[in-house]
Design a protein around this motif. Structure first.
Motif, mmCIF file in Angstrom:
data_model
loop_
_atom_site.group_PDB
_atom_site.id
_atom_site.type_symbol
_atom_site.label_atom_id
_atom_site.label_comp_id
_atom_site.label_asym_id
_atom_site.label_seq_id
_atom_site.Cartn_x
_atom_site.Cartn_y
_atom_site.Cartn_z
ATOM 1 N N GLU A 67 0.835 -1.205 0.000
ATOM 2 C CA GLU A 67 0.000 0.000 0.000
ATOM 3 C C GLU A 67 0.865 1.248 0.000
ATOM 4 N N VAL A 68 0.281 2.336 -0.457
ATOM 5 C CA VAL A 68 0.967 3.624 -0.407
ATOM 6 C C VAL A 68 0.992 4.089 1.044
ATOM 7 N N ILE A 69 2.206 4.358 1.559
ATOM 8 C CA ILE A 69 2.332 4.865 2.927
ATOM 9 C C ILE A 69 2.858 6.292 2.962
ATOM 10 N N GLY A 70 3.365 6.773 1.827
ATOM 11 C CA GLY A 70 3.926 8.110 1.814
ATOM 12 C C GLY A 70 4.327 8.537 0.426
ATOM 13 N N GLN A 71 4.946 9.699 0.400
ATOM 14 C CA GLN A 71 5.412 10.278 -0.848
ATOM 15 C C GLN A 71 6.798 10.858 -0.596
ATOM 16 N N ALA A 72 7.711 10.597 -1.505
ATOM 17 C CA ALA A 72 9.075 11.104 -1.351
ATOM 18 C C ALA A 72 9.059 12.628 -1.410
ATOM 19 N N SER A 73 9.620 13.259 -0.382
ATOM 20 C CA SER A 73 9.689 14.726 -0.353
ATOM 21 C C SER A 73 10.970 15.236 -1.006
ATOM 22 N N GLN A 74 11.837 14.312 -1.405
ATOM 23 C CA GLN A 74 13.066 14.606 -2.147
ATOM 24 C C GLN A 74 13.490 13.307 -2.824
ATOM 25 N N HIS A 85 12.411 12.566 7.205
ATOM 26 C CA HIS A 85 13.246 13.602 6.592
ATOM 27 C C HIS A 85 13.172 13.582 5.065
ATOM 28 N N ASN A 86 12.684 12.461 4.485
ATOM 29 C CA ASN A 86 12.609 12.381 3.025
ATOM 30 C C ASN A 86 11.309 11.746 2.528
ATOM 31 N N CYS A 87 10.376 11.510 3.448
ATOM 32 C CA CYS A 87 9.093 10.889 3.099
ATOM 33 C C CYS A 87 7.982 11.551 3.902
ATOM 34 N N GLU A 88 6.985 12.034 3.198
ATOM 35 C CA GLU A 88 5.824 12.621 3.864
ATOM 36 C C GLU A 88 4.734 11.565 3.943
ATOM 37 N N SER A 89 4.251 11.315 5.142
ATOM 38 C CA SER A 89 3.220 10.295 5.347
ATOM 39 C C SER A 89 1.941 10.664 4.621
ATOM 40 N N ARG A 90 1.269 9.643 4.116
ATOM 41 C CA ARG A 90 -0.035 9.836 3.486
ATOM 42 C C ARG A 90 -1.118 9.110 4.268
ATOM 43 N N ARG A 91 -0.727 8.305 5.227
ATOM 44 C CA ARG A 91 -1.700 7.526 6.002
ATOM 45 C C ARG A 91 -2.484 8.451 6.928
ATOM 46 N N GLY A 92 -3.807 8.328 6.856
ATOM 47 C CA GLY A 92 -4.660 9.135 7.711
ATOM 48 C C GLY A 92 -4.794 10.578 7.273
ATOM 49 N N ARG A 93 -4.341 10.895 6.063
ATOM 50 C CA ARG A 93 -4.400 12.277 5.553
ATOM 51 C C ARG A 93 -5.654 12.443 4.692
ATOM 52 N N GLY A 94 -6.760 12.786 5.296
ATOM 53 C CA GLY A 94 -8.001 12.998 4.563
ATOM 54 C C GLY A 94 -7.889 14.083 3.508
ATOM 55 N N ASP A 95 -7.003 15.048 3.734
ATOM 56 C CA ASP A 95 -6.834 16.141 2.766
ATOM 57 C C ASP A 95 -6.183 15.668 1.474
ATOM 58 N N LEU A 96 -5.560 14.483 1.496
ATOM 59 C CA LEU A 96 -4.900 13.962 0.307
ATOM 60 C C LEU A 96 -5.627 12.736 -0.266
ATOM 61 N N GLU A 97 -6.759 12.384 0.295
ATOM 62 C CA GLU A 97 -7.481 11.188 -0.101
ATOM 63 C C GLU A 97 -7.692 11.142 -1.607
#
Length: 102
Positions: A67-74, A85-97
């Protein structure tokens, strides 16, 4: 144990994952075999943390557990520690659903 154990050092949950989770503290320079390639850790990775199995470009999704757990921030290089420091979490982020869930 579910998943694929890599060199008794890391766990790959599914083949679609682009990170593996360490089963013990791993040192910088340690190598792990994966699909016929040798991955060299670029830095120490603590027990339970993740490292990249291949280069992950900035904004690319990070997959663990299939599953997708995050997005590389660099850009993240093969063997690099993957964490906040290099991955922004996507889990539980309703704003990014629904965004970038490939």
């Amino acid at each position: 144990m579910k998943g694929i154990v890599l060199d008794d050092a890391a766990l790959l949950m599914t083949r679609s994952d682009n990170v593996a989770t360490t089963l013990e503290d791993l040192d910088a320079g340690q190598t792990v075999e994966y699909e016929g390639d040798t991955i060299t850790l670029t830095e120490a990775v603590s027990f339970g943390h993740k490292f990249a199995l291949a280069d992950i470009p900035e904004d690319e999704t990070i997959r663990k557990y299939g599953e997708v757990i995050g997005q590389a921030s660099q850009d993240i290089a093969t063997g690099e520690w993957v964490h906040t420091h290099n991955c922004e979490s996507r889990r539980g982020r309703g704003d990014l659903e629904g965004q970038n869930d490939d």
